[in-house]
Write an enzyme that holds these catalytic residues in place. Structure first.
Site, PDB file in Angstrom:
ATOM      1  N   ALA A   1      44.918 -11.427  40.112  1.00 25.36           N
ATOM      2  CA  ALA A   1      45.759 -12.456  39.858  1.00 25.36           C
ATOM      3  C   ALA A   1      44.587 -13.318  38.450  1.00 25.36           C
ATOM      4  O   ALA A   1      43.428 -12.978  39.309  1.00 25.36           O
ATOM      5  CB  ALA A   1      45.926 -13.653  40.266  1.00 25.36           C
TER       6      ALA A   1
ATOM      7  N   GLU B   1      40.480 -10.352  47.777  1.00 26.72           N
ATOM      8  CA  GLU B   1      40.463 -11.908  47.740  1.00 26.72           C
ATOM      9  C   GLU B   1      39.248 -12.944  48.528  1.00 26.72           C
ATOM     10  O   GLU B   1      39.218 -13.786  48.343  1.00 26.72           O
ATOM     11  CB  GLU B   1      42.067 -12.188  48.075  1.00 26.72           C
ATOM     12  CG  GLU B   1      43.447 -11.924  46.484  1.00 26.72           C
ATOM     13  CD  GLU B   1      43.606  -9.938  47.369  1.00 26.72           C
ATOM     14  OE1 GLU B   1      42.888  -9.952  48.204  1.00 26.72           O
ATOM     15  OE2 GLU B   1      44.847 -10.183  46.405  1.00 26.72           O
TER      16      GLU B   1
ATOM     17  N   GLU C   1      49.202  -5.481  44.808  1.00 27.83           N
ATOM     18  CA  GLU C   1      50.155  -6.068  45.254  1.00 27.83           C
ATOM     19  C   GLU C   1      51.563  -5.808  43.502  1.00 27.83           C
ATOM     20  O   GLU C   1      52.210  -5.916  44.219  1.00 27.83           O
ATOM     21  CB  GLU C   1      50.414  -7.678  45.205  1.00 27.83           C
ATOM     22  CG  GLU C   1      49.632  -7.901  46.581  1.00 27.83           C
ATOM     23  CD  GLU C   1      48.861  -9.171  46.144  1.00 27.83           C
ATOM     24  OE1 GLU C   1      48.160 -10.012  45.769  1.00 27.83           O
ATOM     25  OE2 GLU C   1      49.202 -10.253  47.712  1.00 27.83           O
TER      26      GLU C   1
ATOM     27  N   GLY D   1      45.910  -8.531  43.316  1.00 27.37           N
ATOM     28  CA  GLY D   1      47.691  -9.095  42.345  1.00 27.37           C
ATOM     29  C   GLY D   1      47.661  -7.933  41.797  1.00 27.37           C
ATOM     30  O   GLY D   1      49.130  -7.139  41.075  1.00 27.37           O
TER      31      GLY D   1
HETATM   32  N1  CAA Z   1      40.851 -12.610  36.896  1.00 28.58           N
HETATM   33  C1  CAA Z   1      40.184 -13.510  35.594  1.00 28.58           C
HETATM   34  N2  CAA Z   1      39.379 -13.087  34.569  1.00 28.58           N
HETATM   35  C2  CAA Z   1      38.794 -11.453  35.290  1.00 28.58           C
HETATM   36  C3  CAA Z   1      39.362 -11.441  36.240  1.00 28.58           C
HETATM   37  C4  CAA Z   1      40.135 -12.079  36.839  1.00 28.58           C
HETATM   38  N3  CAA Z   1      40.550 -11.085  38.343  1.00 28.58           N
HETATM   39  N4  CAA Z   1      38.641  -9.498  36.993  1.00 28.58           N
HETATM   40  C5  CAA Z   1      37.756  -9.517  35.316  1.00 28.58           C
HETATM   41  N5  CAA Z   1      37.799 -11.025  34.677  1.00 28.58           N
HETATM   42  C6  CAA Z   1      37.657 -11.293  33.558  1.00 28.58           C
HETATM   43  C7  CAA Z   1      36.163 -11.969  33.271  1.00 28.58           C
HETATM   44  O1  CAA Z   1      35.858 -12.240  33.706  1.00 28.58           O
HETATM   45  C8  CAA Z   1      35.402 -10.766  32.516  1.00 28.58           C
HETATM   46  O2  CAA Z   1      35.795 -11.860  31.332  1.00 28.58           O
HETATM   47  P1  CAA Z   1      34.067 -12.728  30.242  1.00 28.58           P
HETATM   48  O3  CAA Z   1      33.914 -11.034  29.957  1.00 28.58           O
HETATM   49  O4  CAA Z   1      34.898 -13.290  29.813  1.00 28.58           O
HETATM   50  O5  CAA Z   1      33.792 -12.670  31.894  1.00 28.58           O
HETATM   51  C9  CAA Z   1      36.414  -9.868  32.050  1.00 28.58           C
HETATM   52  O6  CAA Z   1      36.929  -9.678  32.556  1.00 28.58           O
HETATM   53  C10 CAA Z   1      34.984  -8.177  32.671  1.00 28.58           C
HETATM   54  O7  CAA Z   1      34.992  -8.272  33.952  1.00 28.58           O
HETATM   55  P2  CAA Z   1      33.848  -8.317  34.416  1.00 28.58           P
HETATM   56  O8  CAA Z   1      32.682  -8.545  33.627  1.00 28.58           O
HETATM   57  O9  CAA Z   1      33.227  -8.894  35.626  1.00 28.58           O
HETATM   58  O10 CAA Z   1      33.555  -6.748  34.530  1.00 28.58           O
HETATM   59  P3  CAA Z   1      32.461  -5.526  35.771  1.00 28.58           P
HETATM   60  O11 CAA Z   1      32.766  -4.476  35.229  1.00 28.58           O
HETATM   61  O12 CAA Z   1      31.133  -5.869  35.934  1.00 28.58           O
HETATM   62  O13 CAA Z   1      33.420  -6.176  36.992  1.00 28.58           O
HETATM   63  C11 CAA Z   1      35.521  -6.477  38.467  1.00 28.58           C
HETATM   64  C12 CAA Z   1      34.353  -5.871  37.204  1.00 28.58           C
HETATM   65  C13 CAA Z   1      34.220  -6.065  39.907  1.00 28.58           C
HETATM   66  C14 CAA Z   1      36.713  -5.730  39.080  1.00 28.58           C
HETATM   67  C15 CAA Z   1      35.567  -8.254  38.586  1.00 28.58           C
HETATM   68  O14 CAA Z   1      35.978  -8.264  37.272  1.00 28.58           O
HETATM   69  C16 CAA Z   1      35.383  -8.739  39.867  1.00 28.58           C
HETATM   70  O15 CAA Z   1      35.530  -8.851  40.886  1.00 28.58           O
HETATM   71  N6  CAA Z   1      37.056  -8.992  39.133  1.00 28.58           N
HETATM   72  C17 CAA Z   1      37.920  -9.795  40.444  1.00 28.58           C
HETATM   73  C18 CAA Z   1      38.361  -8.832  41.101  1.00 28.58           C
HETATM   74  C19 CAA Z   1      39.498  -9.999  42.187  1.00 28.58           C
HETATM   75  O16 CAA Z   1      38.798 -10.617  43.145  1.00 28.58           O
HETATM   76  N7  CAA Z   1      40.758  -9.821  41.996  1.00 28.58           N
HETATM   77  C20 CAA Z   1      41.598 -10.593  43.107  1.00 28.58           C
HETATM   78  C21 CAA Z   1      42.217 -12.048  41.968  1.00 28.58           C
HETATM   79  S1  CAA Z   1      42.812 -13.648  43.433  1.00 28.58           S
HETATM   80  C22 CAA Z   1      44.344 -12.338  43.257  1.00 28.58           C
HETATM   81  O17 CAA Z   1      44.365 -11.310  42.490  1.00 28.58           O
HETATM   82  C23 CAA Z   1      45.529 -12.875  44.234  1.00 28.58           C
HETATM   83  C24 CAA Z   1      46.265 -12.741  44.599  1.00 28.58           C
HETATM   84  O18 CAA Z   1      47.361 -12.422  45.216  1.00 28.58           O
HETATM   85  C25 CAA Z   1      47.741 -12.263  43.701  1.00 28.58           C
END
Ligand code: CAA
Length: 259
Positions: A67, A133, A113, A110
């Site tokens: 998400a 998460e 999910e 998400g």
């Molecule tokens: N939400 C919003 N933006 C996201 C995102 C997310 N979940 N995941 C990645 N992005 C964005 C980053 O902000 C980044 O944008 P900018 O360049 O504008 O900063 C772009 O995508 C590329 O991401 P990274 O620079 O972080 O890329 P990376 O290769 O270094 O890392 C990754 C990749 C390990 C997937 C890392 O992006 C990450 O940890 N993302 C979050 C994963 C996460 O925590 N997901 C769970 C979300 S909460 C949820 O899903 C709740 C639910 O149950 C529904």
């Protein structure tokens, strides 16, 4: 499609529609707009008589990294309650036609999910599946504790949900989270092949069989068996049942019309 957060292509194979999540710069983070577009597109295809099976994909680097954290970061509990984002997901869960996920790269939070809302999953070897998460000080909210636990059991689900560490494609296959793991060059092709195979089957039988399998996640055994039996009897009202059995008796291939 108006915003193009989801690209839709119909008849990529006979009876098969392909949907592609399209926020590549954000690793297909699932914001509210994307999820609404996805829901609308899926519901339209679910109603389209030319479509029998749908395939949902992202890109090689990310199916979806969860998400959208930017969209949620400043929200209060009451904001979240009012936005009620998961009612959109609930509508995806209610689709009648099979939905196959073709995934690669990040399948997180998400994103995973959403994959668990699909009926089958083809994964590339580079797939990383996780429920991270917990790293954000929250927990899964769209089935990551409930569907995941029913699918892989308590011990493995606890490890994924409490550590937040992703697992590779091989482990996901062992745990029963994906149907097949193939090289990245062919994961989408494999999913389309599987979709085309199912698209040839009797659509009403596919629909009622999907419905019955999903009930197994909710119902106890006797209720589930009763539900199954009624769907089984109902299929004897279809022309496709007559066609399928006549084709078998006369040693010819069946031609199913969805009637
Ligand atoms: N939400 C919003 N933006 C996201 C995102 C997310 N979940 N995941 C990645 N992005 C964005 C980053 O902000 C980044 O944008 P900018 O360049 O504008 O900063 C772009 O995508 C590329 O991401 P990274 O620079 O972080 O890329 P990376 O290769 O270094 O890392 C990754 C990749 C390990 C997937 C890392 O992006 C990450 O940890 N993302 C979050 C994963 C996460 O925590 N997901 C769970 C979300 S909460 C949820 O899903 C709740 C639910 O149950 C529904």
């Amino acid at each position: 499609m108006k915003n193009h957060l989801v690209l839709v292509e119909n008849q990529v194979r006979p009876g098969v529609a392909l949907l592609r999540l399209n926020r590549p710069k954000e690793l297909n983070a699932l914001n509210l707009e994307l999820m609404a577009e996805l829901r609308d597109a899926l519901q339209a295809l679910d109603q389209d008589p030319t479509v029998r099976v749908m395939v949902l994909t992202g890109n090689d680097k990310a199916f979806a990294a969860g998400a959208d954290i930017h969209q949620m970061s400043d929200k209060s509990a009451i904001d979240m309650l009012r936005i009620d984002q998961f009612s959109t997901w609930e509508q995806i869960r209610r689709l009648k036609k099979p939905l196959i996920a073709a995934v690669s790269g990040f399948v997180l939070g998400g994103g995973h999910e959403l994959v668990m809302h699909c009926d089958m999953v083809i994964a590339s070897e580079s797939t990383r599946i996780g429920q991270p998460e917990i790293m954000l000080g929250i927990m899964p909210g769209a089935g990551g504790t409930q569907r995941l636990t029913r699918q892989i059991g308590k011990i493995a689900a606890m490890e994924m949900v409490l550590t937040g560490k992703p697992i590779g494609a091989g482990r996901a296959y062992e745990l029963g989270l994906v149907n097949k793991v193939v090289p990245v060059e062919i994961y989408l092709e494999e999913a389309l092949k599987l979709a085309a195979e199912i698209a040839e089957k009797a659509p009403l039988a596919v629909r009622l069989a999907k419905e019955a399998v999903l009930k197994a996640q909710d119902f106890g055994l006797s209720e589930g068996l009763e539900f199954e039996r009624k769907n089984f009897y109902l299929l004897f009202a279809t022309q496709d049942q007559k066609e399928g059995m006549d084709a078998f008796v006369n040693k010819r291939p069946p031609s199913f019309q969805g009637q």
